[in-house]
Enzyme design. Sequence first.
Site, PDB file in Angstrom:
ATOM      1  N   SER A 184      19.933 -22.331  22.639  1.00 14.98           N
ATOM      2  CA  SER A 184      20.148 -23.670  23.198  1.00 14.98           C
ATOM      3  C   SER A 184      18.849 -24.451  23.163  1.00 14.98           C
ATOM      4  O   SER A 184      17.785 -23.935  23.525  1.00 14.98           O
ATOM      5  CB  SER A 184      20.646 -23.555  24.636  1.00 14.98           C
ATOM      6  OG  SER A 184      20.908 -24.819  25.191  1.00 14.98           O
ATOM      7  N   HIS A 186      17.752 -27.064  24.970  1.00 16.77           N
ATOM      8  CA  HIS A 186      17.095 -27.543  26.193  1.00 16.77           C
ATOM      9  C   HIS A 186      16.379 -26.435  26.964  1.00 16.77           C
ATOM     10  O   HIS A 186      15.688 -26.711  27.941  1.00 16.77           O
ATOM     11  CB  HIS A 186      18.089 -28.288  27.090  1.00 16.77           C
ATOM     12  CG  HIS A 186      19.017 -27.431  27.887  1.00 16.77           C
ATOM     13  ND1 HIS A 186      18.799 -27.156  29.223  1.00 16.77           N
ATOM     14  CD2 HIS A 186      20.166 -26.809  27.549  1.00 16.77           C
ATOM     15  CE1 HIS A 186      19.794 -26.400  29.675  1.00 16.77           C
ATOM     16  NE2 HIS A 186      20.635 -26.179  28.678  1.00 16.77           N
ATOM     17  N   CYS A 304      24.053 -22.507  36.719  1.00 21.75           N
ATOM     18  CA  CYS A 304      25.496 -22.570  36.496  1.00 21.75           C
ATOM     19  C   CYS A 304      26.281 -21.999  37.668  1.00 21.75           C
ATOM     20  O   CYS A 304      27.455 -22.310  37.852  1.00 21.75           O
ATOM     21  CB  CYS A 304      25.860 -21.814  35.224  1.00 21.75           C
ATOM     22  SG  CYS A 304      25.056 -22.480  33.752  1.00 21.75           S
TER      23      CYS A 304
END
Length: 358
Positions: A184, A186, A304
């Site tokens: 990913s 970011h 998350c």
Amino acid sequence: MIYLDYQATTPLAPEARDAMLRWLDGPGGTGFGNPHSPHTLGRQAAAAIELARDRVAALLPPDGKVIFTSGATEAINLAIRGAPDEGPIMVSALEHSAVGDTAAAVGDVERWPVGEDGLIDLDYQFKTKPRMIAVMQVNNEIGTIQPMVQIERRAREMGALLLVDAVQAAGKIEIAHADMIAISAHKMHGPKGVGALWVRNGVELSSSITGGGQEGGIRSGTLSPALCAGFGAAAKLAVERRDADAVHVETLWNRALELFEGWTLNGSADARWHGNLNLRREGLDASRLISETRGVAFSAGSACASGSGRPSHVLKAIGLDDAAAKGSIRLGYGRYTTLKEFEEATERINAAYAAQQA
């Protein structure tokens, strides 16, 4: 604000921002073309994406292809849902919900247990022959680095595909060889909203996102030249700065061990990315500490899972009870964290803990 939550996301590198700006141009500019169009503007945008693809590929093993996605969660879904579906999926006890929940949604799941140090139990005997083994190379909560050579060997012996969640590893350490790898942007100073699935040559995936047939027919949808360009610039910078970033992180880690005297480290101290500091202290209320430590951004675990109210499944898997798990904090730091601000943040955290106990 002193930012110490690098596992949740990382500050956007100026180089990545600059790389994105051209491809955000509107009327009068030349960077707004659809990269799947045949005209000049489209071809220019497509060329920017292919340059970014090459830069991202430089982080990964040489014998595969990079498929751009919206992030690692989509990449993991493409890998798990697109692979052959005969047999169960073996996932480590520390996996992100993107792996655990997706695996559970498509079939039988077996959990590969870990020890108190957060490392996979290599002596564990599988109950059934898995079709896929999914392992996070560097854990997002406690930073442990799994013994990937031995895990890859086990996968080969079992004839199972190996999926590696390398979100926290990419740009920091050498990424393990596997059949599929998810990363990913970011989490390595690139923009949010873009990631990649690396697929080893010879591995066939069916498409779970149909439409225009982009990305080799695996992932349909118009790609964003700006996001891909930012990802590529961040990847290029990670390759160039990897050694210097690692030295800086090690300096902060060594200072942290001095400043957090009396705290207990969660997970292995050695088999670990030292940009992750997961600590606990008796009697600590981590949620309260986070709110009472003014001017410092840190967390109690995965972004998350924040707000769920449940103890971290990662900390539970390494043997912590509910009180110890809820009394743990996670500090993440890296390239743009200065020693001065790190020391100041540590002072505030220790002071807030002392006030809490008083």
